[in-house]
Design a protein around this motif. Structure first.
Motif, mmCIF file in Angstrom:
data_model
loop_
_atom_site.group_PDB
_atom_site.id
_atom_site.type_symbol
_atom_site.label_atom_id
_atom_site.label_comp_id
_atom_site.label_asym_id
_atom_site.label_seq_id
_atom_site.Cartn_x
_atom_site.Cartn_y
_atom_site.Cartn_z
ATOM 1 N N ARG A 226 0.833 -1.199 0.000
ATOM 2 C CA ARG A 226 0.000 0.000 0.000
ATOM 3 C C ARG A 226 0.870 1.252 0.000
ATOM 4 O O ARG A 226 2.058 1.194 0.278
ATOM 5 C CB ARG A 226 -0.906 0.022 1.246
ATOM 6 C CG ARG A 226 -1.747 -1.214 1.421
ATOM 7 C CD ARG A 226 -2.316 -1.295 2.834
ATOM 8 N NE ARG A 226 -2.933 -2.583 3.072
ATOM 9 C CZ ARG A 226 -2.256 -3.698 3.360
ATOM 10 N NH1 ARG A 226 -0.945 -3.655 3.457
ATOM 11 N NH2 ARG A 226 -2.897 -4.828 3.556
ATOM 12 N N ARG A 227 0.237 2.357 -0.290
ATOM 13 C CA ARG A 227 0.946 3.634 -0.146
ATOM 14 C C ARG A 227 1.147 3.920 1.343
ATOM 15 O O ARG A 227 0.446 3.387 2.204
ATOM 16 C CB ARG A 227 0.152 4.768 -0.785
ATOM 17 C CG ARG A 227 -0.030 4.664 -2.292
ATOM 18 C CD ARG A 227 -0.513 6.008 -2.853
ATOM 19 N NE ARG A 227 -1.680 6.512 -2.118
ATOM 20 C CZ ARG A 227 -2.942 6.248 -2.441
ATOM 21 N NH1 ARG A 227 -3.203 5.479 -3.504
ATOM 22 N NH2 ARG A 227 -3.944 6.743 -1.735
ATOM 23 N N ASP A 228 2.118 4.749 1.631
ATOM 24 C CA ASP A 228 2.432 5.068 3.030
ATOM 25 C C ASP A 228 1.260 5.725 3.745
ATOM 26 O O ASP A 228 1.136 5.594 4.973
ATOM 27 C CB ASP A 228 3.661 5.984 3.095
ATOM 28 C CG ASP A 228 4.931 5.273 2.665
ATOM 29 O OD1 ASP A 228 4.947 4.020 2.696
ATOM 30 O OD2 ASP A 228 5.909 5.953 2.302
ATOM 31 N N ASP A 229 0.404 6.436 2.999
ATOM 32 C CA ASP A 229 -0.713 7.136 3.637
ATOM 33 C C ASP A 229 -1.986 6.295 3.689
ATOM 34 O O ASP A 229 -3.037 6.768 4.135
ATOM 35 C CB ASP A 229 -0.994 8.461 2.911
ATOM 36 C CG ASP A 229 -1.355 8.260 1.435
ATOM 37 O OD1 ASP A 229 -1.188 7.126 0.936
ATOM 38 O OD2 ASP A 229 -1.783 9.228 0.796
ATOM 39 N N GLU A 230 -1.919 5.056 3.241
ATOM 40 C CA GLU A 230 -3.099 4.190 3.272
ATOM 41 C C GLU A 230 -3.112 3.347 4.546
ATOM 42 O O GLU A 230 -2.043 2.923 5.034
ATOM 43 C CB GLU A 230 -3.113 3.243 2.062
ATOM 44 C CG GLU A 230 -3.435 3.924 0.745
ATOM 45 C CD GLU A 230 -3.542 2.916 -0.397
ATOM 46 O OE1 GLU A 230 -4.549 2.948 -1.129
ATOM 47 O OE2 GLU A 230 -2.616 2.087 -0.540
ATOM 48 N N PRO A 231 -4.298 3.084 5.091
ATOM 49 C CA PRO A 231 -4.378 2.220 6.279
ATOM 50 C C PRO A 231 -4.166 0.757 5.880
ATOM 51 O O PRO A 231 -4.288 0.388 4.708
ATOM 52 C CB PRO A 231 -5.810 2.452 6.780
ATOM 53 C CG PRO A 231 -6.574 2.817 5.544
ATOM 54 C CD PRO A 231 -5.624 3.611 4.689
ATOM 55 N N PHE A 232 -3.855 -0.065 6.882
ATOM 56 C CA PHE A 232 -3.638 -1.481 6.599
ATOM 57 C C PHE A 232 -4.924 -2.192 6.206
ATOM 58 O O PHE A 232 -4.879 -3.317 5.693
ATOM 59 C CB PHE A 232 -3.002 -2.168 7.809
ATOM 60 C CG PHE A 232 -1.539 -1.857 7.965
ATOM 61 C CD1 PHE A 232 -0.613 -2.391 7.088
ATOM 62 C CD2 PHE A 232 -1.094 -1.028 8.983
ATOM 63 C CE1 PHE A 232 0.739 -2.114 7.221
ATOM 64 C CE2 PHE A 232 0.262 -0.748 9.124
ATOM 65 C CZ PHE A 232 1.186 -1.281 8.244
ATOM 66 N N THR A 233 -6.050 -1.545 6.438
ATOM 67 C CA THR A 233 -7.312 -2.149 6.018
ATOM 68 C C THR A 233 -7.526 -1.995 4.524
ATOM 69 O O THR A 233 -8.365 -2.692 3.945
ATOM 70 C CB THR A 233 -8.480 -1.484 6.770
ATOM 71 O OG1 THR A 233 -8.418 -0.053 6.580
ATOM 72 C CG2 THR A 233 -8.418 -1.803 8.252
ATOM 73 N N ALA A 234 -6.777 -1.108 3.884
ATOM 74 C CA ALA A 234 -6.898 -0.920 2.442
ATOM 75 C C ALA A 234 -6.281 -2.108 1.707
ATOM 76 O O ALA A 234 -5.348 -2.746 2.189
ATOM 77 C CB ALA A 234 -6.214 0.376 2.015
ATOM 78 N N ARG A 235 -6.818 -2.367 0.527
ATOM 79 C CA ARG A 235 -6.325 -3.492 -0.270
ATOM 80 C C ARG A 235 -4.932 -3.171 -0.820
ATOM 81 O O ARG A 235 -4.696 -2.079 -1.341
ATOM 82 C CB ARG A 235 -7.288 -3.769 -1.418
ATOM 83 C CG ARG A 235 -6.859 -4.891 -2.352
ATOM 84 C CD ARG A 235 -7.945 -5.149 -3.376
ATOM 85 N NE ARG A 235 -7.510 -6.113 -4.382
ATOM 86 C CZ ARG A 235 -6.908 -5.802 -5.505
ATOM 87 N NH1 ARG A 235 -6.655 -4.515 -5.777
ATOM 88 N NH2 ARG A 235 -6.560 -6.739 -6.372
ATOM 89 N N ALA A 236 -4.009 -4.137 -0.685
ATOM 90 C CA ALA A 236 -2.665 -3.945 -1.228
ATOM 91 C C ALA A 236 -2.732 -4.017 -2.751
ATOM 92 O O ALA A 236 -3.134 -5.039 -3.315
ATOM 93 C CB ALA A 236 -1.725 -5.023 -0.690
#
Length: 211
Positions: free
Chosen positions: A182-192
């Motif tokens: 993921r991007r650095d500003d995305e949460p870990f809940t976001a899809r990789a």
């Protein structure tokens, strides 16, 4: 008639001493040959002994290393400073804090074989995951190196938390792990969804990033 020889004559002395000299020469020759035979026999025994040691400590070790490489999901590897024994690809270790202090390490797979340390023997690179009871699942690259001393592993190379592994490639002594993050500003809940490749090589028994 021939007159009897005087025992004090030279001919009498020759007839008396020559058999003794001949006997001593034969004995000396026999002893010299025996020494040669003994040295030859000793050399053969040393060669046989060394051959047996080579079979036990080198050939048998190679066979055992190859067996572990083929069945790497049931090996014991040193990861994070401790020996972790995997049974069917899983290891569960309980810490000193009780039931809540559990570290689960799994062999994720994505393995690839190849000579990664230049010794002419096949090694195996693969991914392991580790969870310490929280929400994080950390993916690490590990290489099990086959050598004359058996199997030993590199230190784990951390790829990331909750990544999405793709393929693993072997390229002339370098192992490439492809995965999504993921991007650095995305949460870990976001899809990789961002493709990344980590090219790694073994130097001095350590797994480092290839140039």
């Amino acid at each position: 008639l021939r007159a009897p020889l005087n025992c004090g004559s030279a001919l009498c002395c020759f007839r008396t001493v020559w058999p003794l000299c001949l006997g001593k020469t034969a004995i000396a020759s026999f002893l010299i040959n025996m020494k040669k035979y003994l040295w030859t026999l000793t050399g053969l025994l040393v060669v046989v002994a060394l051959g047996s040691l080579y079979k036990v400590y080198v050939i048998d070790t190679h066979k055992e290393a190859a067996r572990i490489i083929d069945d790497y999901r049931n090996g014991t590897y040193r990861i994070g400073g401790q020996d972790i024994a995997f049974v069917d690809g899983v290891s569960i270790l309980q810490g000193v804090m009780g039931a809540s202090d559990i570290t689960t390490t799994r062999i994720f797979g994505n393995e690839v074989k190849g000579d990664l340390d230049g010794d002419g023997q096949d090694d195996i690179a693969f991914l392991v995951t580790q969870n310490n009871g929280g929400s994080g699942i950390f993916y690490m690259a590990v290489v099990a190196l086959s050598s004359d001393r058996g199997i030993h592993t590199t230190q784990p190379y951390l790829l990331g938390d909750r990544i999405a592994p793709q393929s693993t490639e072997y390229r002339d002594g370098v192992v490439v792990f492809n995965y999504a993050t993921r991007r650095d500003d995305e949460p870990f809940t976001a899809r990789a969804s961002i493709g990344v490749s980590a090219a790694l090589k073994v130097i001095g028994g350590k797994l480092i990033q290839a140039e």
